[in-house]
Design a protein around this motif. Structure first.
Motif, short mmCIF file in Angstrom:
data_model
loop_
_atom_site.label_atom_id
_atom_site.label_comp_id
_atom_site.label_asym_id
_atom_site.label_seq_id
_atom_site.Cartn_x
_atom_site.Cartn_y
_atom_site.Cartn_z
N LYS A 69 12.41 -0.87 -8.55
CA LYS A 69 13.78 -0.49 -8.95
C LYS A 69 14.79 -1.54 -8.50
N PHE A 70 14.57 -2.10 -7.31
CA PHE A 70 15.48 -3.14 -6.79
C PHE A 70 15.44 -4.37 -7.70
N CYS A 71 14.24 -4.77 -8.12
CA CYS A 71 14.10 -5.94 -8.99
C CYS A 71 14.82 -5.73 -10.32
N LEU A 123 0.82 -1.20 0.00
CA LEU A 123 0.00 0.00 0.00
C LEU A 123 0.85 1.26 0.00
N ASP A 124 2.11 1.12 0.35
CA ASP A 124 3.04 2.24 0.41
C ASP A 124 3.65 2.44 -0.98
N ASP A 125 3.30 3.56 -1.65
CA ASP A 125 3.76 3.81 -3.02
C ASP A 125 5.28 3.88 -3.11
N GLU A 126 5.90 4.50 -2.12
CA GLU A 126 7.36 4.65 -2.15
C GLU A 126 8.05 3.29 -2.03
N SER A 127 7.53 2.45 -1.16
CA SER A 127 8.12 1.11 -1.00
C SER A 127 7.93 0.27 -2.24
N ALA A 128 6.74 0.37 -2.86
CA ALA A 128 6.48 -0.38 -4.09
C ALA A 128 7.41 0.08 -5.21
N SER A 129 7.61 1.39 -5.31
CA SER A 129 8.52 1.93 -6.32
C SER A 129 9.95 1.47 -6.07
N ALA A 130 10.36 1.48 -4.80
CA ALA A 130 11.72 1.04 -4.45
C ALA A 130 11.91 -0.43 -4.79
N LEU A 131 10.88 -1.25 -4.55
CA LEU A 131 10.99 -2.67 -4.86
C LEU A 131 11.12 -2.90 -6.36
N ALA A 171 7.80 -1.24 -17.24
CA ALA A 171 9.18 -0.76 -17.15
C ALA A 171 10.13 -1.57 -18.02
N VAL A 172 9.88 -2.88 -18.15
CA VAL A 172 10.77 -3.71 -18.98
C VAL A 172 10.32 -3.73 -20.43
N GLY A 173 9.23 -3.00 -20.74
CA GLY A 173 8.80 -2.88 -22.13
C GLY A 173 7.81 -3.93 -22.58
N ALA A 174 7.31 -4.77 -21.66
CA ALA A 174 6.33 -5.80 -22.02
C ALA A 174 4.93 -5.18 -21.95
N GLY A 175 4.61 -4.35 -22.95
CA GLY A 175 3.40 -3.55 -22.92
C GLY A 175 2.12 -4.35 -22.86
#
Length: 437
Positions: free
Chosen positions: A187-189, A177-185, A237-241
């Protein structure tokens, strides 16, 4: 298909099933389907079951299922991916997984494994990723072990499976539910995992979402929120539209069922007219492109796909702009895919063919000013290339929705569908496991 596969598929008292290999006109190794003897041929592919005839029993049935799945997947992969050693790897993965999964979970485990493999093949992943998709279900079901994979398939595939298992556990470590944590994950992946493992996990999530009706409603919403926050944006993000769009639509359906039904009903009410228009415009454009002398010289194949706007993207427009459904104009779309001819002077024929197609479209219909986006001359940061054109197809006294046309080469389309993983493998020539050592 691979010669290694034939040793595993020998009918009792007969010759091994053979395949023939030829070269396509551009030099790519093309593999023909494995052929079954008449008794086994009555069985259909597990990916496309048929009720026309009962399958043979016992070992014959297993061989028929094995060869049917193999043929279906190699057809989906396409000529560039289905090389000799790739086919050998895929056949060995099927040979290991199918017997182990046939009776697991009432046969549903096998159906899931083949569905994931089909999605990966459609994304133009290489044989190692597709094989890992099949084997991941077998690992999750406890039907095979990582030791089996290392011994019978190879260390590289085992490593890919290990990466995907690590990725599977990642979302449990944060509050989605935390947008910042989801975004960080996300980027980490993208930073620390093999991108092919990311694509594999996305295909597994798509298969899960397609079967969400089997779960209680509270779990449907939890998993849909996880997909909406993490996996759909990751696919984008990886282009798999296409994968991203389907994940968004399925998540939307379970998270906001009433809103989904409202948008879905409106789009369905437009479908019959839209389908007729798309078929009409597709045929008009195809005839115009095939008649053009310059395209005849530099392009060897032209295909045109019709498509409709997704439910989730329609909903975003309604929320963002405060529109009513009937005010959403761009629900019609065509996609032109060009395959340039292969010879020593063809390096710039792809972009030229796309821009020539744009010129032909301008002569056919009225282009909407300010809506053209040339991602071929100026690719996106992630490498995406395509030329997007908005067309007004209204006639006197008859208003119609705008139509978007995307123009790209076959290679550009491979990147747009499969993203970075598919594109980097193709460009690097690493579509053949025998070339990765």
């Amino acid at each position: 298909m691979a010669t290694a596969a034939t040793a595993a598929a020998v009918p009792a008292g007969g010759r091994p099933y053979r395949c023939r290999r030829t070269r396509s006109r551009c030099g790519t190794l093309r593999l023909h389907r494995l052929r079954l003897p008449a008794a086994a041929a009555a069985s259909s592919s597990p990916l496309a079951p048929s009720t026309s005839a009962p399958p043979p029993e016992g070992g014959g049935r297993l061989v028929a299922e094995l060869v049917g799945a193999f043929n279906e997947l190699t057809e989906r992969m396409g000529e560039e991916m289905a090389t000799s050693s790739s086919s050998s790897l895929l056949f060995r993965a099927l040979k290991l997984a199918l017997p182990a999964l046939r009776d697991a979970d009432g046969g549903r485990a096998l159906a899931r494994a083949l569905a994931v493999a089909a999605s990966l093949a459609d994304l133009q992943m290489d044989a190692e990723v597709i094989s890992a998709g099949i084997l991941r279900e077998a690992l999750d079901a406890g039907a095979v072990s990582m030791r089996d994979v290392k011994a019978q398939i190879g260390i590289s595939t085992a490593h890919l499976l290990h990466e995907s298992l690590r990725l599977k556990r990642a979302p449990s470590k944060l509050d989605v539910l935390d947008d910042e944590s989801a975004s960080a994950l996300r980027k980490f992946c993208l930073t620390y995992y093999d991108i092919r493992a990311v694509i594999l996990e996305l295909a597994l999530k798509l298969d899960m979402m397609r079967q969400l009706d089997d779960l209680p409603k509270y779990l449907q919403r939890i998993k849909s929120l996880e997909v909406m926050k993490i996996y759909a944006p990751l696919a984008h993000a990886v282009g798999a539209g296409n994968l991203s769009l389907e994940l968004e639509d399925l998540s939307f359906r379970y998270l906001f069922p009433h809103s989904y039904d409202h948008v879905d009903q409106w789009l369905r009410s437009q479908e019959s007219e839209c389908k007729a228009l798309i078929n009409l415009y597709k045929e008009q454009l195809l005839q115009a492109l095939k008649a053009d002398d310059e395209l005849k010289r530099i392009v060897q194949d032209i295909s045109i796909q019709g498509r409709y706007k997704s439910r989730f993207s329609t909903m975003k427009k309604l929320v963002k702009d405060g529109r009513k459904p009937e005010d959403v104009k761009d629900i019609l779309a065509l996609r032109v895919i060009l395959e340039p001819r292969c010879d020593g002077t063809s390096s710039d024929w792809g972009p030229r063919a796309c821009h020539r197609t744009h010129e032909i479209i301008q002569a056919l219909w009225k282009e909407v000013p300010g809506r053209t986006k040339d991602y071929i001359s100026r690719p996106k940061e992630n490498g995406y290339q395509s030329l997007h054109v908005a067309i007004d197809v209204s006639e006197p006294g008859k208003m119609r929705p705008l139509m978007e046309i995307q123009i790209r080469t076959k290679e550009m389309h491979r990147f747009a569908v499969g993203g970075d993983a598919s594109h980097s493998l193709y460009k690097g020539g690493l579509t053949d496991p025998g070339e990765q050592n």
